[in-house]
Design an enzyme around this catalytic site. Sequence first.
Site, PDB file in Angstrom:
ATOM      1  N   ASP A  35       5.848   4.223   0.315  1.00  0.00           N
ATOM      2  CA  ASP A  35       4.392   4.434   0.382  1.00  0.00           C
ATOM      3  C   ASP A  35       4.054   5.929   0.281  1.00  0.00           C
ATOM      4  O   ASP A  35       4.852   6.785   0.655  1.00  0.00           O
ATOM      5  CB  ASP A  35       3.868   3.860   1.714  1.00  0.00           C
ATOM      6  CG  ASP A  35       2.361   3.697   1.704  1.00  0.00           C
ATOM      7  OD1 ASP A  35       1.750   3.716   0.612  1.00  0.00           O
ATOM      8  OD2 ASP A  35       1.782   3.559   2.803  1.00  0.00           O
ATOM      9  N   ASN A  83      -1.555  -5.368  -3.644  1.00  0.00           N
ATOM     10  CA  ASN A  83      -1.775  -4.269  -4.600  1.00  0.00           C
ATOM     11  C   ASN A  83      -2.350  -4.843  -5.900  1.00  0.00           C
ATOM     12  O   ASN A  83      -3.277  -4.292  -6.496  1.00  0.00           O
ATOM     13  CB  ASN A  83      -0.468  -3.542  -4.935  1.00  0.00           C
ATOM     14  CG  ASN A  83       0.149  -2.772  -3.772  1.00  0.00           C
ATOM     15  OD1 ASN A  83       1.357  -2.580  -3.720  1.00  0.00           O
ATOM     16  ND2 ASN A  83      -0.676  -2.317  -2.831  1.00  0.00           N
TER      17      ASN A  83
HETATM   18  C1  IPE Z   1       2.774  -1.085   0.900  1.00  0.00           C
HETATM   19  O1  IPE Z   1       1.959  -0.012   0.687  1.00  0.00           O
HETATM   20  C2  IPE Z   1       3.140  -1.723  -0.417  1.00  0.00           C
HETATM   21  C3  IPE Z   1       4.105  -0.983  -1.210  1.00  0.00           C
HETATM   22  C4  IPE Z   1       4.702   0.120  -0.846  1.00  0.00           C
HETATM   23  C5  IPE Z   1       4.433  -1.557  -2.483  1.00  0.00           C
HETATM   24  P1  IPE Z   1       0.365  -0.153   0.678  1.00  0.00           P
HETATM   25  O2  IPE Z   1      -0.170   1.197   0.353  1.00  0.00           O
HETATM   26  O3  IPE Z   1      -0.040  -1.265  -0.222  1.00  0.00           O
HETATM   27  O4  IPE Z   1       0.056  -0.563   2.175  1.00  0.00           O
HETATM   28  P2  IPE Z   1      -1.263  -0.379   3.038  1.00  0.00           P
HETATM   29  O5  IPE Z   1      -2.402  -0.913   2.204  1.00  0.00           O
HETATM   30  O6  IPE Z   1      -1.404   1.081   3.334  1.00  0.00           O
HETATM   31  O7  IPE Z   1      -1.013  -1.176   4.280  1.00  0.00           O
HETATM   32  C1  IPE Z   2       2.789   3.371  -2.807  1.00  0.00           C
HETATM   33  O1  IPE Z   2       1.888   4.400  -2.941  1.00  0.00           O
HETATM   34  C2  IPE Z   2       3.011   2.668  -4.132  1.00  0.00           C
HETATM   35  C3  IPE Z   2       2.333   1.372  -4.250  1.00  0.00           C
HETATM   36  C4  IPE Z   2       1.731   0.744  -3.288  1.00  0.00           C
HETATM   37  C5  IPE Z   2       2.352   0.756  -5.549  1.00  0.00           C
HETATM   38  P1  IPE Z   2       0.323   4.201  -2.731  1.00  0.00           P
HETATM   39  O2  IPE Z   2      -0.311   3.998  -4.057  1.00  0.00           O
HETATM   40  O3  IPE Z   2       0.040   3.145  -1.737  1.00  0.00           O
HETATM   41  O4  IPE Z   2      -0.059   5.624  -2.161  1.00  0.00           O
HETATM   42  P2  IPE Z   2      -1.074   5.948  -0.982  1.00  0.00           P
HETATM   43  O5  IPE Z   2      -0.721   5.095   0.186  1.00  0.00           O
HETATM   44  O6  IPE Z   2      -2.437   5.645  -1.511  1.00  0.00           O
HETATM   45  O7  IPE Z   2      -0.859   7.392  -0.701  1.00  0.00           O
HETATM   46 MG    MG Z   3      -0.233   3.132   0.273  1.00  0.00          MG
END
Ligand code: IPE
Ligand code: IPE
Ligand code: MG
Length: 280
Positions: A35, A83
């Site tokens: 993340d 996502n």
């Molecule tokens: C978790 O991250 C999913 C992945 C790393 C693929 P998210 O960014 O989707 O999680 P939340 O929304 O902060 O809980």
């Molecule tokens: C994790 O990075 C990757 C995916 C969930 C695909 P994020 O896109 O969630 O990055 P943040 O949490 O917004 O920084």
């Molecule tokens: Mg995230």
Amino acid sequence: MDHMTLVPPEKTSQTDPRFRGELSSLPNHIAIIMDGNGRWAGRRSLQRFLGHSQGAEVVQYVVETASRIELPWLTLYAFSIENRLRRPQEEVGFLMKLLHLYLVKNVKRMNDNNVRIAYIGRTHELPPDVQETMAWAADATAKNTGTTLTLALNYGSRVEILDAMRSLLRHELAAGKTAEQIADRLASEAADGHLSRQMYTAHMPDPDLLIRTSGEFRISNFLLWQIAYAEIFVTEKMWPDFTGLNLIEAIAEYQRRERRFGGLGSAPEPQPAEATPIPV
Ligand code: IPE
Ligand code: IPE
Ligand code: MG
């Protein structure tokens, strides 16, 4: 991005003094919630997609570190069902392109490192061309016997549990079981094993160590069933800044933990205090 901070694989091999004598307590399975790509980019006044690109770049370094320390199972949460449903179409499309590119670019390196690739999640809902590349990469690395790298793609743990429950019930009904017999089986002590065998992860051990980057203390619908007794390690590092050395640090922290699985562990039992005479 400065790759000088990434640990070259040879420095993290089993000959590394940090591992000497401690190989027996190496985890069997590490799962990572990758993340923080968007925040990594935001802090540099870059667009989110550049954070995702950089995030994809560092995956292979972590995979190769895992391979050098002979970790049997590495599972990476790359893309959740939420996502796919809740992010803008352009971002989802970009992530799909990135997945395709990652696979095309890294299959040779996976073969050089004896890494086998596999997937969990509702992958049949991904775009057909991406599914084709995924199948090609799995095929091209199927004979490797080192680390199994599992990418969780269009993955959601609650859906996985529901899917598992459904296939368990289908199986039992096809075997002619009555509702009463099915209920008894689900109440038996072996019921969790029956359900585990229907999960996408049926072929792998449960994770010993769960790592989350970006400092968030949550699970975000990842492997809820399988992490019942995993050790959890949260790091403030955003995923694009996570290195092989950080993986080693997480393992070192894991080795300092005492896992009890609901038992009493190895701590000496408290001795009853000596009876103090009651003053009269
Ligand atoms: C978790 O991250 C999913 C992945 C790393 C693929 P998210 O960014 O989707 O999680 P939340 O929304 O902060 O809980
Ligand atoms: C994790 O990075 C990757 C995916 C969930 C695909 P994020 O896109 O969630 O990055 P943040 O949490 O917004 O920084
Ligand atoms: Mg995230």
